[in-house]
Motif scaffolding. Structure first.
Motif, PDB file in Angstrom:
ATOM      1  N   GLY A 201       1.324  -1.249   7.509  1.00 44.75           N
ATOM      2  CA  GLY A 201       0.206  -1.045   6.596  1.00 44.75           C
ATOM      3  C   GLY A 201      -1.138  -1.367   7.200  1.00 44.75           C
ATOM      4  N   SER A 202      -1.145  -2.259   8.177  1.00 51.90           N
ATOM      5  CA  SER A 202      -2.397  -2.657   8.808  1.00 51.90           C
ATOM      6  C   SER A 202      -2.650  -1.925  10.122  1.00 51.90           C
ATOM      7  N   SER A 203      -1.734  -1.022  10.504  1.00 56.30           N
ATOM      8  CA  SER A 203      -1.870  -0.302  11.769  1.00 56.30           C
ATOM      9  C   SER A 203      -2.422   1.102  11.527  1.00 56.30           C
ATOM     10  N   SER A 204      -3.471   1.434  12.255  1.00 57.51           N
ATOM     11  CA  SER A 204      -4.044   2.771  12.119  1.00 57.51           C
ATOM     12  C   SER A 204      -3.239   3.822  12.883  1.00 57.51           C
ATOM     13  N   LEU A 205      -2.293   3.387  13.723  1.00 58.32           N
ATOM     14  CA  LEU A 205      -1.457   4.299  14.495  1.00 58.32           C
ATOM     15  C   LEU A 205      -0.096   4.480  13.848  1.00 58.32           C
ATOM     16  N   TRP A 206       0.642   3.374  13.697  1.00 60.08           N
ATOM     17  CA  TRP A 206       2.009   3.457  13.211  1.00 60.08           C
ATOM     18  C   TRP A 206       2.089   3.702  11.715  1.00 60.08           C
ATOM     19  N   GLY A 207       1.072   3.266  10.995  1.00 61.78           N
ATOM     20  CA  GLY A 207       1.069   3.489   9.557  1.00 61.78           C
ATOM     21  C   GLY A 207       1.155   4.963   9.186  1.00 61.78           C
ATOM     22  N   PRO A 208       0.238   5.793   9.685  1.00 63.08           N
ATOM     23  CA  PRO A 208       0.312   7.229   9.373  1.00 63.08           C
ATOM     24  C   PRO A 208       1.602   7.889   9.854  1.00 63.08           C
TER      25      PRO A 208
END
Length: 220
Positions: free
Chosen positions: A54-61
Motif C-alpha cells: 500500500g505504501s509502494s508506488s511500484l509494487w502497489g499498482p
C-alpha cells in the motif's frame, strides 16, 4: 504439476492424462497447512504485506493489477484450450468440460463456506492503507473466491494440457498473492482458496473419468 496418464480406454471421452492423486494430495495438504499456520499470525502478517504494498508506488499498482485483472489471463488460456481441443482432440475437450463443472462447483462451495464462516475482511477489521478498495460489508473474507477460481482454472488447464502448468500455475499463485498485497484478503484466505479450487476440479474430473469407464464397460 497434477498430471499422469491413467490407463486409456477405447473411445474414451475424457482425456487419458488426468490426475495423479499423490501430487494433488501433497499440494492440497501443503496449502491447507499453510492456511492453518498463517491463521495464528494473520493480523501481523497481513499488516506487513498489505502495508508494504500500500505504501509502494511500484509494487502497489502491480499487485492491484494482478489481483483485479489476473483472472482474465486464466480465462483466456482456458478458452484457447477449449477452441484448440474442439478442433484437434475431443477427448481433451471433454476433460475441459468436466473441469469446467469443477470450477463452478468449487466457486459455489466457496460462496457457501463464506456465508457460513462470515469472516470479516482484514481491510475492515484492521487499519491499513490498501491498494484496492475494501469490499462492502457482508462480502466475507474466508476463503478467497479469486484464489478458488484462479486455482480451479489453472487446474483445469493442467489436467487437460499438462504443458500449460509452467504458465498457469504461477499466474494462479500470483493472483492469490496479489489479493493479499492489495489488501483485501488474509494469507490464510487465499491458501484455503487455492486448495479448494484444486480439489474441486480434480474431484469432478476423476468422477467424470470413472463414470465414463463404467459406462463403457457396461456397454461392451
Amino acid at each position: 504439476m497434477f498430471s499422469r496418464s491413467l490407463p486409456p480406454t477405447s473411445g474414451d471421452r475424457v482425456a487419458p492424462a488426468v490426475v495423479a492423486l499423490r501430487p494433488v494430495g501433497l499440494v492440497v495438504g501443503i496449502l491447507v497447512l499453510l492456511s492453518a499456520t498463517t491463521y495464528t499470525v494473520r493480523d501481523p502478517l497481513y499488516l506487513a504485506l498489505a502495508g508494504a504494498a500500500g505504501s509502494s508506488s511500484l509494487w502497489g499498482p502491480v499487485a492491484g493489477l494482478v489481483a483485479g485483472k489476473g483472472l482474465l489471463v486464466l480465462v483466456a488460456v482456458t478458452a484457447w484450450l477449449v477452441v484448440r481441443s474442439w478442433r484437434r482432440g475431443r477427448r481433451v475437450f471433454w476433460t475441459l468440460a468436466a473441469a469446467g463443472a469443477g470450477v463452478v462447483g468449487a466457486y459455489v462451495t466457496s460462496e457457501a463456506v463464506k456465508m457460513l464462516v462470515a469472516e470479516e475482511r482484514p481491510c475492515r477489521a484492521l487499519v491499513v492503507r490498501t491498494v484496492l478498495a475494501c469490499p462492502p460489508p457482508g462480502d466475507w473474507s474466508w476463503p478467497s473466491n479469486h484464489a478458488v477460481i484462479a486455482a480451479a482454472f489453472a487446474t483445469a488447464c493442467v489436467v487437460a494440457a499438462p504443458r500449460t502448468a509452467w504458465f498457469v500455475v504461477p499466474v494462479a499463485v500470483s493472483i492469490a498473492a496479489g489479493r493479499v498485497l492489495a489488501g483485501v484478503h488474509y494469507v490464510h484466505d487465499v491458501a484455503a482458496g487455492l486448495a479448494l479450487g484444486v480439489l474441486g476440479v480434480v474431484l469432478v474430473v476423476l468422477v467424470a473419468r470413472r463414470g465414463t469407464i463404467l459406462v463403457q464397460k457396461n456397454c461392451a
